[in-house]
Design a protein around this motif. Structure first.
Motif, PDB file in Angstrom:
ATOM      1  N   UNK A   1       0.797  -1.273  -0.031  1.00 42.13           N
ATOM      2  CA  UNK A   1      -0.088   0.054   0.083  1.00 42.13           C
ATOM      3  C   UNK A   1       0.877   1.348  -0.008  1.00 42.13           C
ATOM      4  N   UNK A   2       0.439   2.198  -0.654  1.00 38.52           N
ATOM      5  CA  UNK A   2       0.966   3.567  -0.696  1.00 38.52           C
ATOM      6  C   UNK A   2       0.521   4.548   0.264  1.00 38.52           C
TER       7      UNK A   2
ATOM      8  N   UNK B   1     -16.237   5.543  -9.318  1.00 42.30           N
ATOM      9  CA  UNK B   1     -15.853   5.830  -7.976  1.00 42.30           C
ATOM     10  C   UNK B   1     -17.168   6.474  -7.313  1.00 42.30           C
ATOM     11  N   UNK B   2     -17.631   7.396  -7.840  1.00 38.39           N
ATOM     12  CA  UNK B   2     -18.821   7.974  -7.349  1.00 38.39           C
ATOM     13  C   UNK B   2     -20.138   7.173  -7.277  1.00 38.39           C
ATOM     14  N   UNK B   3     -20.231   6.260  -8.183  1.00 38.19           N
ATOM     15  CA  UNK B   3     -21.278   5.289  -8.076  1.00 38.19           C
ATOM     16  C   UNK B   3     -21.139   4.303  -6.960  1.00 38.19           C
ATOM     17  N   UNK B   4     -19.839   3.801  -7.023  1.00 41.12           N
ATOM     18  CA  UNK B   4     -19.620   2.898  -5.670  1.00 41.12           C
ATOM     19  C   UNK B   4     -19.752   3.490  -4.311  1.00 41.12           C
ATOM     20  N   UNK B   5     -19.397   4.924  -4.331  1.00 39.48           N
ATOM     21  CA  UNK B   5     -19.616   5.528  -3.053  1.00 39.48           C
ATOM     22  C   UNK B   5     -21.103   5.515  -2.862  1.00 39.48           C
TER      23      UNK B   5
ATOM     24  N   UNK C   1     -10.436   3.513  -0.908  1.00 39.66           N
ATOM     25  CA  UNK C   1     -10.310   4.895  -1.476  1.00 39.66           C
ATOM     26  C   UNK C   1      -8.965   5.469  -1.052  1.00 39.66           C
ATOM     27  N   UNK C   2      -8.941   5.382  -0.013  1.00 45.47           N
ATOM     28  CA  UNK C   2      -7.465   5.949   0.684  1.00 45.47           C
ATOM     29  C   UNK C   2      -6.583   5.223   0.230  1.00 45.47           C
ATOM     30  N   UNK C   3      -6.456   3.935   0.200  1.00 46.95           N
ATOM     31  CA  UNK C   3      -5.302   3.037  -0.344  1.00 46.95           C
ATOM     32  C   UNK C   3      -5.116   3.509  -1.942  1.00 46.95           C
ATOM     33  N   UNK C   4      -6.017   3.652  -2.672  1.00 46.83           N
ATOM     34  CA  UNK C   4      -6.005   3.945  -4.156  1.00 46.83           C
ATOM     35  C   UNK C   4      -5.401   5.221  -4.242  1.00 46.83           C
TER      36      UNK C   4
ATOM     37  N   UNK D   1      -6.945  11.755  -1.628  1.00 50.27           N
ATOM     38  CA  UNK D   1      -5.783  12.578  -1.867  1.00 50.27           C
ATOM     39  C   UNK D   1      -6.185  13.819  -2.832  1.00 50.27           C
ATOM     40  N   UNK D   2      -5.643  15.037  -2.542  1.00 55.24           N
ATOM     41  CA  UNK D   2      -5.636  16.095  -3.587  1.00 55.24           C
ATOM     42  C   UNK D   2      -5.285  15.647  -4.974  1.00 55.24           C
ATOM     43  N   UNK D   3      -6.009  15.951  -6.272  1.00 56.40           N
ATOM     44  CA  UNK D   3      -5.782  15.534  -7.457  1.00 56.40           C
ATOM     45  C   UNK D   3      -4.572  15.388  -7.888  1.00 56.40           C
ATOM     46  N   UNK D   4      -3.670  16.539  -7.685  1.00 57.89           N
ATOM     47  CA  UNK D   4      -2.273  16.441  -8.124  1.00 57.89           C
ATOM     48  C   UNK D   4      -1.229  15.437  -7.508  1.00 57.89           C
ATOM     49  N   UNK D   5      -1.541  15.059  -6.508  1.00 54.17           N
ATOM     50  CA  UNK D   5      -0.696  14.051  -5.680  1.00 54.17           C
ATOM     51  C   UNK D   5      -1.016  12.786  -5.960  1.00 54.17           C
ATOM     52  N   UNK D   6      -2.081  12.484  -6.796  1.00 51.64           N
ATOM     53  CA  UNK D   6      -2.353  11.251  -7.527  1.00 51.64           C
ATOM     54  C   UNK D   6      -1.182  10.781  -8.606  1.00 51.64           C
ATOM     55  N   UNK D   7      -0.990   9.486  -8.422  1.00 52.13           N
ATOM     56  CA  UNK D   7       0.223   8.802  -9.439  1.00 52.13           C
ATOM     57  C   UNK D   7      -0.687   8.387 -10.753  1.00 52.13           C
TER      58      UNK D   7
END
Length: 110
Positions: free
Chosen positions: A2-3, A76-80, A97-100, A104-110
């Motif tokens: 996990x990241x 993701x919104x549908x699952x929520x 969602x936290x693990x994925x 997090x803020x959008x620019x921090x996503x990999x």
């Protein structure tokens, strides 16, 4: 593996509201067991029914805001939204969602 992703402010709000929604679901289930199973009291259903209704609506609103601000994909919104229906499903969804990195803020996503 996990990241670790730093939660955005709306990601933190989503996590807290998901916890509250699950807690009120659990309270409602206990209240229903007391009302219909043992026949001892209706107070749990009365109290937690109202709390869960408010928490459910708050969760849906926060999920929509998080989806827009964090630019979630449509699934993701549908699952929520779907996770709000079965009891306690918002907890594993929030963890996933936290693990994925979806909280997090959008620019921090990999």
């Amino acid at each position: 593996m996990t990241r670790s992703h730093a939660l955005s402010p709306i990601g933190r709000v989503f996590a807290v509201v998901a916890l509250i929604e699950a807690f009120t679901w659990a309270g409602l289930l206990i209240g229903m067991a007391l009302k219909y199973g043992t026949g001892t009291t209706t107070l749990g259903v009365w109290w937690f029914g109202r709390l869960h209704g408010a928490a459910f609506l708050a969760y849906l609103a926060v999920a929509l805001v998080a989806a827009l601000r964090l630019r979630w994909p449509w699934w993701a919104w549908l699952l929520a939204i779907l996770a709000a229906v079965p009891p306690l499903a918002t907890l594993p969804l929030e963890r996933w969602y936290r693990r994925r990195g979806l909280l997090a803020a959008p620019p921090a996503r990999a």
